[in-house]
Design a protein around this motif. Structure first.
Motif, PDB file in Angstrom:
ATOM      1  N   ASP A  93       0.840  -1.196   0.000  1.00  0.00           N
ATOM      2  CA  ASP A  93       0.000   0.000   0.000  1.00  0.00           C
ATOM      3  C   ASP A  93       0.880   1.252   0.000  1.00  0.00           C
ATOM      4  O   ASP A  93       2.092   1.172   0.190  1.00  0.00           O
ATOM      5  CB  ASP A  93      -0.927   0.000   1.215  1.00  0.00           C
ATOM      6  CG  ASP A  93      -1.917  -1.145   1.204  1.00  0.00           C
ATOM      7  OD1 ASP A  93      -2.200  -1.661   0.104  1.00  0.00           O
ATOM      8  OD2 ASP A  93      -2.390  -1.538   2.291  1.00  0.00           O
ATOM      9  N   THR A  99      -0.156  13.231   3.591  1.00  0.00           N
ATOM     10  CA  THR A  99      -0.857  12.488   4.629  1.00  0.00           C
ATOM     11  C   THR A  99      -0.302  12.754   6.019  1.00  0.00           C
ATOM     12  O   THR A  99      -1.052  13.039   6.969  1.00  0.00           O
ATOM     13  CB  THR A  99      -0.813  10.979   4.319  1.00  0.00           C
ATOM     14  OG1 THR A  99      -1.792  10.681   3.332  1.00  0.00           O
ATOM     15  CG2 THR A  99      -1.107  10.144   5.552  1.00  0.00           C
ATOM     16  N   ASP A 119      -9.175   7.966   6.497  1.00  0.00           N
ATOM     17  CA  ASP A 119      -9.848   7.302   5.383  1.00  0.00           C
ATOM     18  C   ASP A 119      -8.837   6.692   4.420  1.00  0.00           C
ATOM     19  O   ASP A 119      -7.634   6.990   4.456  1.00  0.00           O
ATOM     20  CB  ASP A 119     -10.754   8.295   4.647  1.00  0.00           C
ATOM     21  CG  ASP A 119     -11.853   7.587   3.857  1.00  0.00           C
ATOM     22  OD1 ASP A 119     -12.057   6.383   4.078  1.00  0.00           O
ATOM     23  OD2 ASP A 119     -12.492   8.238   3.017  1.00  0.00           O
ATOM     24  N   TYR A 120      -9.355   5.882   3.517  1.00  0.00           N
ATOM     25  CA  TYR A 120      -8.535   5.205   2.516  1.00  0.00           C
ATOM     26  C   TYR A 120      -9.344   5.078   1.227  1.00  0.00           C
ATOM     27  O   TYR A 120     -10.552   5.314   1.195  1.00  0.00           O
ATOM     28  CB  TYR A 120      -8.131   3.809   3.004  1.00  0.00           C
ATOM     29  CG  TYR A 120      -9.306   2.881   3.175  1.00  0.00           C
ATOM     30  CD1 TYR A 120      -9.721   2.039   2.142  1.00  0.00           C
ATOM     31  CD2 TYR A 120     -10.032   2.871   4.360  1.00  0.00           C
ATOM     32  CE1 TYR A 120     -10.824   1.219   2.284  1.00  0.00           C
ATOM     33  CE2 TYR A 120     -11.146   2.046   4.510  1.00  0.00           C
ATOM     34  CZ  TYR A 120     -11.524   1.226   3.462  1.00  0.00           C
ATOM     35  OH  TYR A 120     -12.626   0.412   3.616  1.00  0.00           O
ATOM     36  N   ARG A 131     -13.362   5.214  -3.290  1.00  0.00           N
ATOM     37  CA  ARG A 131     -13.242   5.634  -1.896  1.00  0.00           C
ATOM     38  C   ARG A 131     -14.080   4.745  -0.987  1.00  0.00           C
ATOM     39  O   ARG A 131     -15.083   4.162  -1.409  1.00  0.00           O
ATOM     40  CB  ARG A 131     -13.689   7.089  -1.746  1.00  0.00           C
ATOM     41  CG  ARG A 131     -13.377   7.663  -0.365  1.00  0.00           C
ATOM     42  CD  ARG A 131     -13.750   9.110  -0.216  1.00  0.00           C
ATOM     43  NE  ARG A 131     -13.315   9.599   1.083  1.00  0.00           N
ATOM     44  CZ  ARG A 131     -13.524  10.813   1.542  1.00  0.00           C
ATOM     45  NH1 ARG A 131     -14.161  11.699   0.791  1.00  0.00           N
ATOM     46  NH2 ARG A 131     -13.096  11.180   2.733  1.00  0.00           N
ATOM     47  N   ASN A 132     -13.660   4.639   0.249  1.00  0.00           N
ATOM     48  CA  ASN A 132     -14.398   3.942   1.275  1.00  0.00           C
ATOM     49  C   ASN A 132     -15.860   4.400   1.268  1.00  0.00           C
ATOM     50  O   ASN A 132     -16.150   5.594   1.372  1.00  0.00           O
ATOM     51  CB  ASN A 132     -13.734   4.232   2.630  1.00  0.00           C
ATOM     52  CG  ASN A 132     -14.576   3.836   3.809  1.00  0.00           C
ATOM     53  OD1 ASN A 132     -15.406   2.936   3.727  1.00  0.00           O
ATOM     54  ND2 ASN A 132     -14.353   4.514   4.922  1.00  0.00           N
ATOM     55  N   ASN A 163      -5.687   1.851   9.011  1.00  0.00           N
ATOM     56  CA  ASN A 163      -6.397   3.118   8.788  1.00  0.00           C
ATOM     57  C   ASN A 163      -6.475   3.949  10.064  1.00  0.00           C
ATOM     58  O   ASN A 163      -7.388   4.735  10.249  1.00  0.00           O
ATOM     59  CB  ASN A 163      -7.797   2.878   8.221  1.00  0.00           C
ATOM     60  CG  ASN A 163      -8.700   2.136   9.187  1.00  0.00           C
ATOM     61  OD1 ASN A 163      -8.228   1.549  10.167  1.00  0.00           O
ATOM     62  ND2 ASN A 163     -10.005   2.155   8.931  1.00  0.00           N
ATOM     63  N   ILE A 205      -8.503  10.923   2.552  1.00  0.00           N
ATOM     64  CA  ILE A 205      -7.918   9.684   2.026  1.00  0.00           C
ATOM     65  C   ILE A 205      -6.413   9.755   2.261  1.00  0.00           C
ATOM     66  O   ILE A 205      -5.695  10.492   1.588  1.00  0.00           O
ATOM     67  CB  ILE A 205      -8.217   9.507   0.533  1.00  0.00           C
ATOM     68  CG1 ILE A 205      -9.724   9.384   0.301  1.00  0.00           C
ATOM     69  CG2 ILE A 205      -7.509   8.264  -0.017  1.00  0.00           C
ATOM     70  CD1 ILE A 205     -10.120   9.358  -1.156  1.00  0.00           C
ATOM     71  N   CYS A 206      -5.962   8.998   3.237  1.00  0.00           N
ATOM     72  CA  CYS A 206      -4.544   9.014   3.598  1.00  0.00           C
ATOM     73  C   CYS A 206      -3.776   7.820   3.043  1.00  0.00           C
ATOM     74  O   CYS A 206      -2.544   7.832   3.035  1.00  0.00           O
ATOM     75  CB  CYS A 206      -4.393   9.037   5.116  1.00  0.00           C
ATOM     76  SG  CYS A 206      -5.010  10.554   5.883  1.00  0.00           S
ATOM     77  N   LEU A 207      -4.491   6.800   2.604  1.00  0.00           N
ATOM     78  CA  LEU A 207      -3.824   5.561   2.195  1.00  0.00           C
ATOM     79  C   LEU A 207      -4.490   4.982   0.967  1.00  0.00           C
ATOM     80  O   LEU A 207      -5.723   4.964   0.870  1.00  0.00           O
ATOM     81  CB  LEU A 207      -3.871   4.563   3.355  1.00  0.00           C
ATOM     82  CG  LEU A 207      -3.209   3.213   3.151  1.00  0.00           C
ATOM     83  CD1 LEU A 207      -2.418   2.817   4.413  1.00  0.00           C
ATOM     84  CD2 LEU A 207      -4.240   2.132   2.856  1.00  0.00           C
ATOM     85  N   ASN A 208      -3.673   4.520   0.046  1.00  0.00           N
ATOM     86  CA  ASN A 208      -4.156   3.781  -1.115  1.00  0.00           C
ATOM     87  C   ASN A 208      -4.044   2.293  -0.813  1.00  0.00           C
ATOM     88  O   ASN A 208      -2.947   1.755  -0.659  1.00  0.00           O
ATOM     89  CB  ASN A 208      -3.334   4.123  -2.360  1.00  0.00           C
ATOM     90  CG  ASN A 208      -3.608   5.524  -2.854  1.00  0.00           C
ATOM     91  OD1 ASN A 208      -4.738   5.987  -2.848  1.00  0.00           O
ATOM     92  ND2 ASN A 208      -2.569   6.222  -3.301  1.00  0.00           N
ATOM     93  N   TYR A 209      -5.193   1.640  -0.698  1.00  0.00           N
ATOM     94  CA  TYR A 209      -5.279   0.227  -0.346  1.00  0.00           C
ATOM     95  C   TYR A 209      -5.270  -0.578  -1.639  1.00  0.00           C
ATOM     96  O   TYR A 209      -6.273  -0.680  -2.333  1.00  0.00           O
ATOM     97  CB  TYR A 209      -6.563   0.021   0.454  1.00  0.00           C
ATOM     98  CG  TYR A 209      -6.894  -1.395   0.852  1.00  0.00           C
ATOM     99  CD1 TYR A 209      -5.923  -2.352   1.076  1.00  0.00           C
ATOM    100  CD2 TYR A 209      -8.229  -1.763   1.039  1.00  0.00           C
ATOM    101  CE1 TYR A 209      -6.254  -3.641   1.455  1.00  0.00           C
ATOM    102  CE2 TYR A 209      -8.583  -3.040   1.426  1.00  0.00           C
ATOM    103  CZ  TYR A 209      -7.589  -3.981   1.631  1.00  0.00           C
ATOM    104  OH  TYR A 209      -7.924  -5.254   2.003  1.00  0.00           O
TER     105      TYR A 209
END
Length: 740
Positions: A93, A99, A119-120, A131-132, A163, A205-209
């Protein structure tokens, strides 16, 4: 002591590891350390970690003597973590830009809570991004800090470890660690969230899953999925050791049942021969942890009170029901289409109503743009005309003024009016059905002056043409009777892009009437609504989409950085392209920045004219908004750092960097220097703007809406725009409406 310790366990990720580490080390916030744990990976992951550790002192590489699994690899990194907060990042990830700064700012704002949930977005191997779906929970819980008991909806989010940011002394005090197994996040996350005295959220959105093509470890077919039972045993053991959490037992009992049934229902999780055993083990666990005093069993978990044969029959019956429902919908859809055509044909036998005008704008989003300006002027000078708006749904209808008549798209009322309307006004194409009746008049206003290629000109731009049915677009454009233009340049472009039989009307852009000769205080209402001080210089940043990127989002400028570099006395207003408004673009920081007052997010403002009036200058890349904004005679800066890529992918009718409406910058540093020097509003900027305005605003005289109403709806005569030369020739082979 660093602010963050980021633990990154690694196993068979050599193809993704560099991207993961680069996303961390490239953060603008630098007060962190990375504890990277090589879980005895058989590929080159360990060597990559050593390479990064050798060149960056913030990276510590640990090499385990044997493979211990994801959870215990995280445990191995914990003793080496010295930061105030712990973050866990899976090595396939990535963190999104900005972020760590956003997390640090939110932690400071909420006085260092025990846990910060952020969020991710799921990013797919084929380039998609989603997005989530429960991101709204983060926004709903954004007011201060809370406990899980106070906001239990926080537990509806995906119960994963990555997350969240965890205060290290909170983790140490409770002794939280990861167990071995497939579902190691479960006995970490529930105890952490239920024990936290102060939880905060970050709606960003802090993370790309990463969603791998062949799925992650939890989507593989294996008996290891039986591990979920052991992990919930650990969760209930934690409750037994903490009587103060006993009230959570009914919730976790239901959650366990739902989670296990979800694993069982997935076709690619368990070998077929193991499903019965998994069900029986789940039912046994469900009975063993039944809350004292009983609990009402609802929803899916009722299946766990039945024999396996009944469960399996229920699942099969549900599958058959859904298949039949899909078939019925297809049949009903085809029948409804035939019925609508017959119904329209019946009503089309009645005469057209010359006083009925059907309006729509931006795919049925309300009284907006050029159609909105024409509608308002028609109500003023031709009240006998009945104007009715076609809107997409009741949500749009609820936003309309009370005195606006409307019908819902494709409703019986819409079809009835469409069969008899004498006039149709729209800035995008009407749906393909119903067909145009002879004698009805279609007025197309467009969405502005085009810079990028449109319609038929996209035939040699496959990237920009992706999912765009150009032949269908042209068939719908064949219904146009009149095409409104604000300049002769647009007139030529629309003739080329839409080779159809319409008449060009040199009317000007009706929506720009309010911009022509606008009074100095015309945007005061917008400023007051968003709390912008009167003395501030308002910079409107309006980037456009990129067709060479799936989803259209390319972050060329960091709004937080730009707002900071603009300095005191400035307010940055950001308006995204409409196609990005509902996607992940705002979740990548804009929503959170607007909540904190760093920027003003004007993406949802219904009337862009009001946003323009409230600003002192426009910063854009290649947005068509610049052509409208030029009517204000206020400074415009074009940031063209990817012009060559943009034109290669989308195409452009002229070089905006050679004929700009103001100064052009090619890098962020150049942009900041331009603002700092004040050259953005110098004499050269004024000269460029004047030439641009003369060319592209030549028919905008403030009377465009009146001109359309009088000449096209009422059949009256009206003088042509003053800027038009008396004998301006029409393009060859193309009709042109002239005014007397």
């Amino acid at each position: 002591m660093p602010r963050f310790s980021i633990v990154v366990p690694c196993f068979r990720v050599q193809g993704f590891l560099r991207e993961c580490l680069d996303s961390v080390l490239g953060q603008s916030f630098t007060d962190f350390e990375v504890i990277a744990v090589d879980d005895r990976s058989p590929d080159g992951s360990g060597a990559i970690l050593d390479e990064y550790a050798a060149r960056d002192p913030r990276v510590t590489a640990l090499h385990l003597p044997e493979n211990v699994g994801l959870g215990r690899a995280r445990n191995a990194g914990l003793p080496h973590a010295g930061g105030d907060y712990l973050l866990f990042l899976d090595s396939d990830d990535t963190l999104t830009p900005g972020t760590l700064q956003a997390i640090a700012d939110r932690l400071a704002e909420t006085a260092d809570p025990d846990v910060l949930v952020f969020d991710y977005a799921r990013t797919y191997w084929w380039g998609g991004m989603r997005r989530n779906a429960l991101a709204h929970v983060l926004a709903d819980c954004a007011d201060g800090t809370f406990t899980a008991a106070e906001r239990p909806e926080i537990l509806d989010l995906l119960m994963v470890v990555w997350n969240k940011a965890y205060r290290r002394d909170f983790v140490d005090r409770h002794g939280f660690t990861f167990p071995p197994g497939y579902y190691e996040d479960t006995p970490w996350t529930f105890p952490v969230m239920l024990s936290a005295g102060r939880i905060a959220t970050l709606d960003r959105i802090c993370l790309n899953y990463r969603q791998r093509r062949q799925g992650n470890i939890l989507s593989t077919t294996s008996r290891k999925h039986f591990d979920v039972h052991d992990q919930y045993e650990r969760v209930f053991a934690y409750l037994d050791d903490h009587p103060e959490l006993a009230d959570w037992r009914p919730y976790l009992h239901r959650k366990m049942g739902e989670h296990c049934l979800d694993v069982l229902a997935k076709p690619d999780r368990l070998p077929p021969g193991d499903k019965r055993e998994f069900f029986l083990r789940t039912a046994e666990l469900f009975r063993a942890h039944w809350p004292a005093g009983g609990t009402r069993v609802t929803g899916e978990t009722r299946l766990l009170t039945w024999p396996y044969t009944v469960y399996r029959a229920a699942r099969q019956a549900e599958s058959v029901r859904r298949a039949a429902q899909r078939r019925a919908l297809r049949v009903r859809g085809a029948a409804a289409g035939r019925a609508k055509d017959a119904w329209f044909a019946l009503h089309a036998r009645r005469p057209l109503d010359p006083h009925l005008v059907l309006y729509s704008a931006f795919s049925h989003r309300g009284v907006l743009g050029d159609p909105g300006a024409i509608y308002r002027k028609a109500r003023e000078i031709a009240p006998h005309l009945r104007g009715v708006w076609v809107v997409a749904d009741e949500e749009v209808a609820a936003r309309l003024p009370e005195d606006v008549e409307y019908v819902l798209l494709d409703s019986p009322g819409h079809r009835r009016l469409a069969a008899r309307a004498g006039f149709f006004v729209n800035n995008v194409n009407w749906p393909g059905r119903p067909a145009k009746r002879p004698g009805s008049v279609h007025i197309h206003t467009h969405l502005g002056t085009p810079l990028k290629y449109m319609a038929a000109d996209l035939r040699d731009k496959p990237g920009a043409r992706f999912q765009v049915d150009v032949p269908q677009m042209l068939r719908r454009a064949d219904r146009w009777d009149y095409s409104l233009v604000a300049n002769r340049y647009s007139e030529r472009v629309w003739e080329r892009a839409y080779p159809c039989h319409f008449t060009s009307v040199r009317s000007g852009s009706p929506r720009n009437d309010v911009l022509v000769g606008a009074a100095p205080g015309a945007g005061a209402a917008f400023r007051e609504r968003h709390g912008i001080p009167r003395e501030h210089t308002v910079v409107l940043y309006a980037p456009t989409r990129r067709d060479h990127r799936r989803g259209g989002l390319v972050e060329r400028i960091d709004p937080a950085r730009l707002a900071a570099d603009l300095g005191e006395g400035h307010t940055l207003v950001v308006r995204l392209h409409p196609s990005l408004a509902a996607g992940p673009a705002r979740g990548l920081g804009l929503t959170e920045l607007a909540r904190r007052g760093v920027v003003v997010d004007a993406t949802d403002e219904p009337h862009v004219e009001e946003v323009m009036l409230a600003s002192d200058m426009l910063l854009t890349d290649y947005s068509a908004l610049m052509f409208d904004y030029a009517n204000l005679d206020r400074p415009i800066v074009v940031h063209a750092d990817d012009w060559e890529v943009y034109t290669a992918s989308r195409g452009a009718y002229f070089d905006i960097t050679a004929e700009p409406p103001g100064h052009v910058t090619r890098s962020y540093d150049e942009l900041v220097r331009l603002f700092a020097s004040g050259r953005w509003r110098d004499a050269e900027a004024e000269r460029l703007r004047g030439a641009f305005r003369d060319r592209f605003c030549e028919f905008d005289d403030g009377r465009a809406a009146e001109r359309v109403v009088r000449t096209l709806l009422l059949g009256e005569r009206m003088p042509e725009p003053a800027a038009v030369p008396a004998q301006a020739p029409a393009p060859a082979g193309h009709n042109l409406l002239t005014f007397s």
